[in-house]
Design a protein around this motif. Structure first.
Motif, short mmCIF file in Angstrom:
data_model
loop_
_atom_site.label_atom_id
_atom_site.label_comp_id
_atom_site.label_asym_id
_atom_site.label_seq_id
_atom_site.Cartn_x
_atom_site.Cartn_y
_atom_site.Cartn_z
N ALA A 98 -14.87 -33.83 37.00
CA ALA A 98 -14.80 -35.30 37.10
C ALA A 98 -13.42 -35.80 36.72
CB ALA A 98 -15.88 -35.94 36.22
N VAL A 99 -12.80 -35.20 35.71
CA VAL A 99 -11.45 -35.59 35.30
C VAL A 99 -10.46 -35.30 36.44
CG1 VAL A 99 -9.55 -35.04 33.72
CG2 VAL A 99 -11.87 -35.35 32.81
N CYS A 100 -10.54 -34.13 37.02
CA CYS A 100 -9.66 -33.78 38.15
C CYS A 100 -9.81 -34.78 39.29
CB CYS A 100 -9.98 -32.39 38.68
SG CYS A 100 -9.44 -31.05 37.65
N GLU A 101 -11.03 -35.07 39.65
CA GLU A 101 -11.30 -35.98 40.77
C GLU A 101 -10.76 -37.37 40.48
OE1 GLU A 101 -12.97 -38.84 43.26
OE2 GLU A 101 -13.67 -38.71 41.20
N ARG A 102 -10.96 -37.85 39.26
CA ARG A 102 -10.50 -39.20 38.91
C ARG A 102 -8.97 -39.26 38.91
NH1 ARG A 102 -11.81 -42.82 33.57
NH2 ARG A 102 -10.82 -44.69 34.37
N VAL A 153 -3.91 -26.41 39.31
CA VAL A 153 -4.64 -25.37 38.60
C VAL A 153 -5.67 -26.03 37.69
CG1 VAL A 153 -4.48 -23.46 36.95
CG2 VAL A 153 -2.61 -23.86 38.57
N ALA A 154 -6.92 -25.57 37.82
CA ALA A 154 -8.00 -26.04 36.96
C ALA A 154 -8.92 -24.87 36.69
CB ALA A 154 -8.76 -27.18 37.63
N GLU A 155 -8.99 -24.49 35.43
CA GLU A 155 -9.84 -23.36 35.06
C GLU A 155 -10.57 -23.74 33.78
OE1 GLU A 155 -9.09 -18.85 33.67
OE2 GLU A 155 -8.14 -19.44 35.56
N GLY A 156 -11.88 -23.88 33.89
CA GLY A 156 -12.64 -24.34 32.73
C GLY A 156 -12.19 -25.74 32.38
N GLY A 157 -11.83 -25.95 31.17
CA GLY A 157 -11.35 -27.26 30.74
C GLY A 157 -9.84 -27.35 30.67
N GLY A 164 -13.78 -37.41 28.33
CA GLY A 164 -13.80 -35.97 28.48
C GLY A 164 -12.47 -35.29 28.25
N VAL A 165 -11.37 -36.06 28.16
CA VAL A 165 -10.05 -35.47 27.92
C VAL A 165 -9.82 -35.37 26.42
CG1 VAL A 165 -7.55 -35.78 28.19
CG2 VAL A 165 -9.09 -36.27 30.10
N MET A 166 -9.47 -34.16 25.98
CA MET A 166 -9.22 -33.94 24.55
C MET A 166 -7.73 -34.04 24.20
SD MET A 166 -11.99 -30.95 23.73
CE MET A 166 -11.39 -29.81 24.97
N SER A 167 -6.85 -33.59 25.11
CA SER A 167 -5.42 -33.70 24.84
C SER A 167 -4.63 -33.59 26.14
CB SER A 167 -4.95 -32.61 23.87
OG SER A 167 -5.04 -31.34 24.47
N ILE A 191 -3.50 -30.38 30.48
CA ILE A 191 -4.59 -31.27 30.07
C ILE A 191 -5.75 -30.40 29.60
CG2 ILE A 191 -6.23 -33.04 30.85
CD1 ILE A 191 -4.13 -33.54 33.18
N HIS A 192 -6.24 -30.68 28.41
CA HIS A 192 -7.44 -30.00 27.93
C HIS A 192 -8.59 -31.00 28.00
CE1 HIS A 192 -4.68 -27.07 25.84
NE2 HIS A 192 -5.47 -26.31 26.58
N ALA A 193 -9.58 -30.63 28.81
CA ALA A 193 -10.76 -31.47 28.97
C ALA A 193 -11.98 -30.69 28.53
CB ALA A 193 -10.92 -31.90 30.43
N GLN A 194 -13.03 -31.40 28.18
CA GLN A 194 -14.28 -30.72 27.89
C GLN A 194 -14.72 -30.03 29.17
OE1 GLN A 194 -16.68 -34.01 26.60
NE2 GLN A 194 -15.76 -34.03 24.56
N PRO A 195 -15.07 -28.75 29.09
CA PRO A 195 -15.37 -27.99 30.31
C PRO A 195 -16.40 -28.66 31.23
CG PRO A 195 -15.22 -26.50 28.45
CD PRO A 195 -15.14 -27.91 27.89
N HIS A 196 -17.40 -29.31 30.70
CA HIS A 196 -18.42 -29.93 31.55
C HIS A 196 -17.92 -31.22 32.22
CE1 HIS A 196 -19.03 -32.07 27.73
NE2 HIS A 196 -19.57 -33.04 28.45
#
Length: 106
Positions: A21-25, A37-41, A67-70, A12-17
């Motif tokens: 929130a994406v992980c938590e949701r 694993v979560a590093e940056g976005g 916030g999710v790009m792909s 999953i590529h998310a906007q770093p900021h």
């Protein structure tokens, strides 16, 4: 395929900021989905589902999150539940033969 455990993973590529929130949701709202694993976005998600359809539903839902790009499926494997239950119950599993020093199995 029903009566199977489907194990898959996705990148999953998310906007770093928005990554936290994406992980938590994802982990709060999607049973069987973890983010080991979560590093940056960049996030790696593992999914355990009962059907292939459930994999697609979860990946589609993730792709639509703010916030999710792909999202890309990178691995999928399934095992019949009865085979997993047999393994868990100590069913017959053939031991691997180790070569002796001469290169032949004992």
């Amino acid at each position: 395929m029903k009566d199977c455990l489907h194990i898959s993973s996705a990148i999953i590529h998310a906007q770093p900021h928005t990554a936290d929130a994406v992980c938590e949701r994802i982990t709060r709202t999607m049973p069987g989905v973890e983010i080991p694993v979560a590093e940056g976005g960049k996030l790696v998600a593992t999914l355990e589902t009962e059907t292939e359809h459930a994999i697609v539903e979860r990946l589609d839902a993730i792709a639509l999150m703010d916030g999710v790009m792909s999202v890309s499926l990178i691995y999928h494997h399934f095992e019949p539940l009865d085979a997993l239950e047999q393994d868990a119950a100590g069913g017959p599993i053939e031991p691997e033969q180790q070569p002796s020093e001469e290169g032949t199995a004992p």
